[in-house]
Design an enzyme around this catalytic site. Structure first.
Site, mmCIF file in Angstrom:
data_model
loop_
_atom_site.group_PDB
_atom_site.id
_atom_site.type_symbol
_atom_site.label_atom_id
_atom_site.label_comp_id
_atom_site.label_asym_id
_atom_site.label_seq_id
_atom_site.Cartn_x
_atom_site.Cartn_y
_atom_site.Cartn_z
ATOM 1 N N ASP A 142 -0.237 15.683 12.394
ATOM 2 C CA ASP A 142 -0.027 14.224 12.361
ATOM 3 C C ASP A 142 -0.406 13.675 13.734
ATOM 4 O O ASP A 142 -0.118 14.312 14.749
ATOM 5 C CB ASP A 142 1.457 13.940 12.058
ATOM 6 C CG ASP A 142 1.691 12.541 11.518
ATOM 7 O OD1 ASP A 142 2.236 12.411 10.410
ATOM 8 O OD2 ASP A 142 1.337 11.558 12.225
ATOM 9 N N ASN A 149 1.662 6.093 13.006
ATOM 10 C CA ASN A 149 2.619 5.252 12.271
ATOM 11 C C ASN A 149 3.769 6.126 11.800
ATOM 12 O O ASN A 149 4.269 5.981 10.689
ATOM 13 C CB ASN A 149 1.901 4.595 11.088
ATOM 14 C CG ASN A 149 2.781 3.605 10.367
ATOM 15 O OD1 ASN A 149 3.728 3.069 10.942
ATOM 16 N ND2 ASN A 149 2.507 3.394 9.086
ATOM 17 N N SER A 185 -4.108 5.840 -4.364
ATOM 18 C CA SER A 185 -3.184 4.736 -4.620
ATOM 19 C C SER A 185 -3.579 3.997 -5.884
ATOM 20 O O SER A 185 -4.770 3.877 -6.204
ATOM 21 C CB SER A 185 -3.242 3.765 -3.436
ATOM 22 O OG SER A 185 -2.573 2.566 -3.758
ATOM 23 N N TYR A 195 -8.736 -1.349 2.411
ATOM 24 C CA TYR A 195 -7.841 -0.185 2.283
ATOM 25 C C TYR A 195 -8.046 0.501 0.929
ATOM 26 O O TYR A 195 -8.238 1.716 0.838
ATOM 27 C CB TYR A 195 -6.377 -0.632 2.449
ATOM 28 C CG TYR A 195 -5.388 0.324 1.854
ATOM 29 C CD1 TYR A 195 -5.180 1.579 2.422
ATOM 30 C CD2 TYR A 195 -4.668 -0.002 0.694
ATOM 31 C CE1 TYR A 195 -4.285 2.471 1.859
ATOM 32 C CE2 TYR A 195 -3.778 0.880 0.126
ATOM 33 C CZ TYR A 195 -3.590 2.121 0.717
ATOM 34 O OH TYR A 195 -2.714 3.012 0.134
ATOM 35 N N LYS A 236 -9.690 4.397 -0.233
ATOM 36 C CA LYS A 236 -9.095 5.377 -1.161
ATOM 37 C C LYS A 236 -10.096 5.696 -2.277
ATOM 38 O O LYS A 236 -10.281 6.854 -2.652
ATOM 39 C CB LYS A 236 -7.790 4.832 -1.758
ATOM 40 C CG LYS A 236 -6.650 4.706 -0.765
ATOM 41 C CD LYS A 236 -6.169 6.060 -0.278
ATOM 42 C CE LYS A 236 -4.998 5.969 0.678
ATOM 43 N NZ LYS A 236 -4.643 7.262 1.291
ATOM 44 N N TYR A 278 -0.639 6.905 -6.373
ATOM 45 C CA TYR A 278 0.759 6.480 -6.270
ATOM 46 C C TYR A 278 0.903 5.037 -6.717
ATOM 47 O O TYR A 278 0.098 4.189 -6.348
ATOM 48 C CB TYR A 278 1.255 6.491 -4.820
ATOM 49 C CG TYR A 278 1.068 7.735 -4.005
ATOM 50 C CD1 TYR A 278 0.941 8.997 -4.573
ATOM 51 C CD2 TYR A 278 1.070 7.634 -2.614
ATOM 52 C CE1 TYR A 278 0.812 10.122 -3.767
ATOM 53 C CE2 TYR A 278 0.944 8.753 -1.809
ATOM 54 C CZ TYR A 278 0.804 9.994 -2.391
ATOM 55 O OH TYR A 278 0.676 11.085 -1.591
ATOM 56 N N GLY A 305 -4.182 -11.853 -3.144
ATOM 57 C CA GLY A 305 -4.496 -10.484 -3.553
ATOM 58 C C GLY A 305 -3.439 -9.857 -4.443
ATOM 59 O O GLY A 305 -3.655 -8.772 -4.985
HETATM 60 C C1 UD1 Z 1 1.211 -3.083 -1.591
HETATM 61 C C2 UD1 Z 1 -0.270 -3.102 -1.340
HETATM 62 C C3 UD1 Z 1 -0.882 -1.862 -1.980
HETATM 63 C C4 UD1 Z 1 -0.202 -0.606 -1.463
HETATM 64 C C5 UD1 Z 1 1.301 -0.708 -1.741
HETATM 65 C C6 UD1 Z 1 2.094 0.462 -1.220
HETATM 66 C C7 UD1 Z 1 -0.845 -5.497 -1.168
HETATM 67 C C8 UD1 Z 1 -1.553 -6.629 -1.825
HETATM 68 N N1 UD1 Z 1 -0.846 -4.347 -1.877
HETATM 69 O O1 UD1 Z 1 1.408 -3.138 -2.992
HETATM 70 O O2 UD1 Z 1 -2.253 -1.824 -1.696
HETATM 71 O O3 UD1 Z 1 -0.740 0.519 -2.102
HETATM 72 O O4 UD1 Z 1 1.796 -1.889 -1.122
HETATM 73 O O5 UD1 Z 1 2.149 0.487 0.169
HETATM 74 O O6 UD1 Z 1 -0.314 -5.603 -0.080
HETATM 75 N N2 UD1 Z 1 7.016 -9.203 -2.154
HETATM 76 C C9 UD1 Z 1 7.695 -10.358 -1.821
HETATM 77 N N3 UD1 Z 1 8.104 -10.533 -0.528
HETATM 78 C C10 UD1 Z 1 7.851 -9.613 0.457
HETATM 79 C C11 UD1 Z 1 7.147 -8.429 0.121
HETATM 80 C C12 UD1 Z 1 6.731 -8.272 -1.194
HETATM 81 O O7 UD1 Z 1 7.944 -11.203 -2.685
HETATM 82 O O8 UD1 Z 1 8.250 -9.834 1.623
HETATM 83 C C13 UD1 Z 1 6.581 -8.993 -3.555
HETATM 84 C C14 UD1 Z 1 5.072 -8.956 -3.727
HETATM 85 O O9 UD1 Z 1 4.556 -10.233 -3.906
HETATM 86 C C15 UD1 Z 1 4.952 -8.056 -4.958
HETATM 87 C C16 UD1 Z 1 6.160 -7.092 -4.836
HETATM 88 O O10 UD1 Z 1 7.069 -7.726 -3.961
HETATM 89 O O11 UD1 Z 1 5.104 -8.799 -6.136
HETATM 90 C C17 UD1 Z 1 5.792 -5.739 -4.258
HETATM 91 O O12 UD1 Z 1 5.107 -5.927 -3.031
HETATM 92 P P1 UD1 Z 1 4.748 -4.716 -2.049
HETATM 93 O O13 UD1 Z 1 5.962 -3.900 -1.783
HETATM 94 O O14 UD1 Z 1 4.028 -5.276 -0.865
HETATM 95 O O15 UD1 Z 1 3.795 -3.790 -2.918
HETATM 96 P P2 UD1 Z 1 2.397 -4.152 -3.638
HETATM 97 O O16 UD1 Z 1 1.959 -5.535 -3.335
HETATM 98 O O17 UD1 Z 1 2.515 -3.782 -5.069
#
Ligand code: UD1
Length: 336
Positions: free
Chosen positions: A30, A34, A123, A147, A151, A175, A291
């Site tokens: 590693d 991070n 992912s 990103y 992958k 994942y 996104g």
């Molecule tokens: C994100 C990444 C994805 C990555 C995954 C795991 C993006 C667009 N996608 O996925 O590429 O593989 O993390 O690391 O970033 N949410 C909130 N408030 C917050 C944070 C999240 O409302 O402060 C919501 C988001 O809008 C989403 C859900 O929670 O609907 C999950 O979000 P998140 O944990 O960031 O995962 P992904 O967006 O699915």
């Protein structure tokens, strides 16, 4: 001996526990970009067994080659890489360099050392906008950010590698959303700065480090209007790596989802977290995050059919374990 790249990180430390508990010997490589070496002390405390750690970067082919030969490595689980979607758009070349070039150097070292069993951490982000649900492995792939493209390109590179040399045994794991922590509360996710992902942010609000959660949109076409994701307990995810490794006995390349098959909404996560922690999680509704998709969950049946693997831990357990880790380590590994 199994080489685990990125083994000091969130997912890597949980994979290390799973491997050690299964009686396998582990060397972690590693670069600690991070991650924190303290996680590996904790891994060894949990398992009552030691592992080997080498502070090195996967782009350093000679260092990897030397590790492979010195320790008689028989298989590699490759998790090392950068993973922040926003950063990847701002610094795409850094992402291609670390993730794609890093994997090329790793594969080159493996080829020279005669090691041809590889489990790669991909992912569900490679699928992009879902055309149908649940997402099975045949779903078209169209990542929407650098990103995700790193992958996807690595996946394709590994398929080309196998096509050129059918001695390789390659497992590609897609994942879904890993959350939670080991039940000991000794290892868990330790994000740098403001967390991007939902669970670490919710946990920091519950413990009072942040005032409130911003929910990115409540006008999606879902039951309560908030986004739906397939959250999977990191310990279940880790066991998927052991299942993959145990079943890569024949040459081939296999691509498999690791998810639960069940979607939970952002509000459901907030309510579950409040219930298990007994703490309020205040939130405000913000605009949609660029996104984001409305709904994303896996068809995880291929992993069960091929390897007998399926997840078993509930959303309540994910939140309870995440909360235990947060309570015991309010500042993550810093200060340990
Ligand atoms: C994100 C990444 C994805 C990555 C995954 C795991 C993006 C667009 N996608 O996925 O590429 O593989 O993390 O690391 O970033 N949410 C909130 N408030 C917050 C944070 C999240 O409302 O402060 C919501 C988001 O809008 C989403 C859900 O929670 O609907 C999950 O979000 P998140 O944990 O960031 O995962 P992904 O967006 O699915």
């Amino acid at each position: 001996m199994i080489l685990l790249t990125g083994g000091a990180g969130y997912i890597g430390s949980h994979v290390a526990v799973t491997l050690l508990d299964a009686g396998l010997d582990v060397i972690v490589v590693d670069n600690l970009t991070n991650s924190n070496q303290a996680s590996l002390e904790r891994v060894q405390a949990i398992c009552g067994r030691s592992l080997v750690f080498r502070h090195a970067d996967i782009r350093n082919e000679e260092a990897i080659y030397e590790v492979l030969c010195t320790y008689g490595v028989t298989a590699v689980i490759h998790l090392a890489g950068l993973k922040a979607v926003g950063d990847s758009a701002a610094q795409p070349m850094t992402y291609y360099e670390n993730n794609v070039v890093g994997t090329m150097r790793l594969v080159s070292a493996m080829t020279r050392a005669g090691v041809n069993t590889l489990v790669f951490s991909s992912s569900a982000t490679v699928y992009g906008m879902p055309a149908y649900l649940p997402l099975d492995e045949k779903h078209p792939v169209e990542p929407t950010n650098p990103y995700g493209r790193t992958k996807y390109f690595i996946e394709e590179m590994l398929r080309d590698l196998y096509a050129s040399d059918d001695d390789w045994r390659i497992g590609i794991l897609r994942y879904f959303n890993p959350v939670g922590a080991h039940e000991s509360g000794l290892i868990g996710e330790d994000p740098l700065g403001v967390p991007n992902n939902l669970l670490p942010f919710v946990a920091q609000v519950a413990i009072g480090k942040r005032e409130k959660l911003h929910i990115w949109g409540d006008d999606y076409d879902t039951l309560d209007g908030t986004g739906i994701r397939d959250f999977i307990h990191v310990v279940d995810l880790a066991s998927g790596h052991l299942s993959a490794l145990s079943h890569l006995k024949q040459p081939g390349v296999v691509t498999v989802n690791l998810g639960t098959g069940t979607g939970s909404s952002v509000l459901e996560v907030v309510r579950t977290f409040e219930a298990v922690s007994g703490r309020p999680v205040p939130y405000v509704i913000g605009d949609r995050r660029v996104g984001d998709v409305a709904t994303c969950y896996a068809d995880p049946t291929l992993a069960e059919r091929l390897w007998g693997w399926k997840s078993s831990r509930s959303l309540t357990q994910m939140c309870a374990d995440h909360w235990r880790w947060q309570m015991k380590n309010p500042n993550g590994y810093r200060g340990t």
